[in-house]
Design a protein around this motif. Structure first.
Motif, mmCIF file in Angstrom:
data_model
loop_
_atom_site.group_PDB
_atom_site.id
_atom_site.type_symbol
_atom_site.label_atom_id
_atom_site.label_comp_id
_atom_site.label_asym_id
_atom_site.label_seq_id
_atom_site.Cartn_x
_atom_site.Cartn_y
_atom_site.Cartn_z
ATOM 1 N N GLU A 45 42.869 32.059 37.120
ATOM 2 C CA GLU A 45 41.768 32.718 37.821
ATOM 3 C C GLU A 45 40.502 31.887 37.648
ATOM 4 O O GLU A 45 40.182 31.449 36.532
ATOM 5 C CB GLU A 45 41.567 34.126 37.265
ATOM 6 N N LYS A 47 36.214 31.402 38.932
ATOM 7 C CA LYS A 47 35.040 31.985 39.567
ATOM 8 C C LYS A 47 34.010 30.888 39.799
ATOM 9 O O LYS A 47 33.790 30.030 38.914
ATOM 10 C CB LYS A 47 34.445 33.100 38.701
ATOM 11 N N ILE A 189 44.090 33.158 41.552
ATOM 12 C CA ILE A 189 43.040 34.068 42.025
ATOM 13 C C ILE A 189 41.707 33.321 42.070
ATOM 14 O O ILE A 189 41.316 32.662 41.095
ATOM 15 C CB ILE A 189 42.920 35.289 41.097
ATOM 16 N N ASP A 191 37.686 33.970 42.806
ATOM 17 C CA ASP A 191 36.603 34.944 42.996
ATOM 18 C C ASP A 191 37.154 36.341 43.317
ATOM 19 O O ASP A 191 36.671 37.036 44.226
ATOM 20 C CB ASP A 191 35.660 34.487 44.110
ATOM 21 N N GLY A 192 38.205 36.719 42.601
ATOM 22 C CA GLY A 192 38.784 38.046 42.750
ATOM 23 C C GLY A 192 39.826 38.177 43.838
ATOM 24 O O GLY A 192 40.432 39.239 43.988
ATOM 25 N N LYS A 193 40.068 37.131 44.602
ATOM 26 C CA LYS A 193 41.014 37.195 45.712
ATOM 27 C C LYS A 193 42.252 36.359 45.403
ATOM 28 O O LYS A 193 42.139 35.194 45.014
ATOM 29 C CB LYS A 193 40.347 36.676 46.992
ATOM 30 N N THR A 194 43.441 36.933 45.578
ATOM 31 C CA THR A 194 44.687 36.218 45.318
ATOM 32 C C THR A 194 44.967 35.227 46.442
ATOM 33 O O THR A 194 45.081 35.610 47.608
ATOM 34 C CB THR A 194 45.871 37.189 45.178
ATOM 35 N N ILE A 195 45.078 33.961 46.091
ATOM 36 C CA ILE A 195 45.333 32.897 47.068
ATOM 37 C C ILE A 195 46.829 32.571 47.129
ATOM 38 O O ILE A 195 47.405 32.479 48.214
ATOM 39 C CB ILE A 195 44.547 31.621 46.714
ATOM 40 N N GLU A 477 44.826 26.168 52.814
ATOM 41 C CA GLU A 477 43.573 26.807 52.402
ATOM 42 C C GLU A 477 42.429 25.794 52.383
ATOM 43 O O GLU A 477 41.328 26.049 52.876
ATOM 44 C CB GLU A 477 43.757 27.414 51.004
ATOM 45 N N SER A 501 42.440 33.685 59.245
ATOM 46 C CA SER A 501 43.084 34.085 57.997
ATOM 47 C C SER A 501 42.873 32.962 57.001
ATOM 48 O O SER A 501 42.283 31.935 57.335
ATOM 49 C CB SER A 501 44.585 34.348 58.197
ATOM 50 N N ASP A 502 43.353 33.142 55.785
ATOM 51 C CA ASP A 502 43.162 32.114 54.759
ATOM 52 C C ASP A 502 43.784 30.785 55.157
ATOM 53 O O ASP A 502 43.376 29.731 54.663
ATOM 54 C CB ASP A 502 43.776 32.566 53.425
#
Length: 604
Positions: A45, A47, A189, A191-195, A477, A501-502
């Motif tokens: 993860e 940030k 993850i 910034d809180g989003k699962t990639i 991405e 979308s991503d």
């Protein structure tokens, strides 16, 4: 000048600089350690591009209580005992510098538990200063949290790149770990989003997670063994290529590495079947004895040195060539199977006799038979004459190109030339007096489109054409983020591009001047040069984008009527002073009658 013996704090800060270059290097070191610890589930993860926080959590063996402090000491490792171990490295990490270096330039915390320990333990090390080991609660494994990178070295923090750029580098290396370890479950993850999230089921599932379904459907299995070296994995089908090499992944003994020998071997096998500036995609696993490869040639451990590079090249080239041969000859004896044992002489002989085949690729589903565009010629093209008109005029008149000398005017007044015809759907043949002109009308159209478009952009008079059906393109991405960085400049040029979308972009509108633009070719061109372009340099990127857009707006294979040819010649006449396309290629070439007569030995 007096010589000072530096204290340990300064020494550690300097050493940290060799290992911790960016958030990416921290993630790489920590994930290496997690894999070496036997984890089958790893969560990463980050940030703010990893600058504010990096967390790597695994379910590996954990660290014993008495070894927790040792793990943060310089040159402390469980992976090397004596000097002989350096010649047979089987782990991803091995130098014993990672945690020591990371904790010296950040606020680092460790939470760890072994299977036999009654409780977990935690330790904080901030800027090299150790706290106390504290009992805690956790499942088996280790969690490393790195906060506020370079908080105590503001000069180094100042030189970090923008968070999105740091993030893209981390995303890239995580994707490589997923491909290198398809049996492990990864969760990434941002910034809180699962990639990314994989369950550790298969390599194809891992490829699909990273590159998407379309890419996965256009791969073909490859396998070959040569002595104690084994190659396996997937390579793109003929007709499916990418605009850059970011879709190429090499895993060597479980380690993601970058190697020019392997990349060159694959490219050379595909060379005759690739359009310019296109590259094959591959995900290769190579296993070989550790003693035959040196992974200790660079601190990043991403570059390696083979003891026998020519053997490696031959293995990859022959395996890839055999894979291509099977696609061209689908009725080949099935006994060949996954092991490519076709004679190289057979491959060479058969491929040299191929004729040109033009079939549009079907990318919606995995083809049962190869569907591709092939261009193969037995003979190399011979350039007979390659002199731009400007050079010829300068030689004949000994003056500058923009002279009003009559000989120059006679040559460049294209509309006065007799139109002989059109050849190869690419060139117009013109004749006048003692000269023949070969004119590349695609380059001519590109020149005119560019000049008109440039004037519209400068005058802020670009007319926008909405697309009846939005154009979408699947990307990675990182590629989506890169295109979005160009969004403001592209908007100024008349393109309406959004993130759908991503891993997908959507183009809703294009400039009217370029309504026939090949959008896939345009996007692929942008991605091809993404490593070298700086979106922040607006003037540079604007002209680059206009060049690429105008190039993609010219239809390949187009033919012209005589009236259209005459109109093109008028537009390119003396009122247009630049006889080069926007990329610098000559629009036309002049061949004197005397030169043609020399070719046929009429004169000497």
């Amino acid at each position: 000048m007096a010589i000072n013996v530096l204290d340990s704090m300064i020494i550690n800060r300097i050493s940290a600089g060799e290992v911790v270059e960016s958030p990416f290097s921290i993630v790489k070191e920590l994930v290496d350690n997690a894999i070496d610890a036997g984890a089958n589930k790893i969560t990463v993860e980050v940030k703010n591009g990893g600058i504010d926080q990096i967390i790597v959590k695994d379910n590996g063996k954990g660290i014993e209580h008495d070894d927790i402090v040792k793990a943060f000491l310089p040159h402390a490792t469980s992976k090397i005992k004596d000097i002989q171990d350096l010649d047979n490295i089987s782990t991803l990490g091995f130098r014993g510098e990672a945690l020591a270096s990371i904790s010296n330039v950040s606020q680092t915390s460790m939470l760890t538990k072994t299977v036999d320990s009654e409780c977990a333990y935690s330790l904080d090390v901030f800027g090299g200063k150790f706290g106390e080991i504290q009992p805690s609660i956790s499942e088996q494994g280790t969690k490393i949290e790195v906060n506020n990178l370079f908080f105590n070295t503001p000069a180094r923090r100042k030189f970090l790149r923008k968070p999105k750029l740091e993030e893209s580098q981390i995303t890239n290396i995580i994707s490589r770990y997923i491909l290198a370890n398809p049996n492990l479950s990864f969760k990434y993850i941002v910034d809180g989003k699962t990639i990314y999230y994989t369950k550790g089921t298969s390599l194809l599932d891992a490829i699909s997670c990273v590159y998407g379904v379309e890419a996965t459907q256009n791969l073909i299995y490859i396998e070959k063994t040569d002595g104690n070296i084994k190659l396996s994995g997937y390579v793109s089908r003929l007709g499916f290529s990418k605009p850059n090499t970011t879709y190429q992944t090499l895993i060597l003994n479980g380690r993601y590495v970058i190697d020019e020998i392997v990349s060159k071997a694959v490219y050379m096998a595909f060379e005759d079947y690739l359009m310019p500036r296109q590259f094959p995609m591959y995900i290769f696993n190579i296993s070989m004895p550790n003693v035959d490869v040196d992974v200790n040639v660079h601190p990043s451990k991403m570059n390696v040195k083979f003891s026998n590079p020519s053997k490696m090249y031959d293995l990859v080239y022959s395996a890839t060539s055999a894979c291509i041969y099977r696609q061209l000859n689908p009725n080949t004896d099935a006994s060949v199977g996954e092991n490519d044992t076709i004679e190289e002489s057979l491959i060479t002989t058969d491929l040299s006799s191929l004729q040109e085949i033009n079939i549009e690729p079907n990318l919606t589903q995995a083809p049962t038979n190869p569907i591709f565009t092939l261009k193969q010629s037995k003979y190399s093209p011979m350039t007979i004459f390659d002199l731009p008109i400007e050079s010829k005029c300068q030689e004949e008149t000994d003056t500058k190109v923009n002279t009003t000398d009559s000989s120059y005017v006679d040559i460049v007044k294209l509309s006065d030339f007799k139109i002989v015809g059109e050849i190869f759907n690419e060139f117009i043949v013109l004749e006048k007096g003692e000269d023949m002109i070969l004119l590349d009308f695609h380059a001519g159209h590109e020149r005119l489109n560019y000049d008109r478009f440039t004037k519209m952009v400068e005058n802020r008079s670009v007319v926008i054409q909405d697309l009846l059906l939005p154009y979408t393109q699947d990307l990675t991405e990182n590629e989506v983020n890169y295109i979005l960085e160009l969004k403001t400049v592209l908007s100024d040029l008349g393109f309406d591009i959004v993130k759908s979308s991503d891993r997908q972009i959507m183009i809703n509108a294009v400039p009217m001047q370029l309504k026939d633009i090949n959008l896939k070719g345009f996007v692929d061109d942008l991605l091809h040069d993404m490593k070298n372009l700086k979106p922040s340099v607006n003037n540079e990127i604007k002209h680059y984008l206009m060049q690429k857009a105008c190039k993609s707006s010219v239809k390949s294979g187009m033919t012209l009527s005589e009236v259209e040819i005459q109109e093109l010649l008028k537009d390119l006449d003396m009122k247009h002073p630049v006889l080069l396309c926007p990329h610098g290629r000559p629009i036309l070439t002049v061949v004197a009658k005397s030169q043609i007569e020399k070719w046929f030995k009429r004169i000497i």
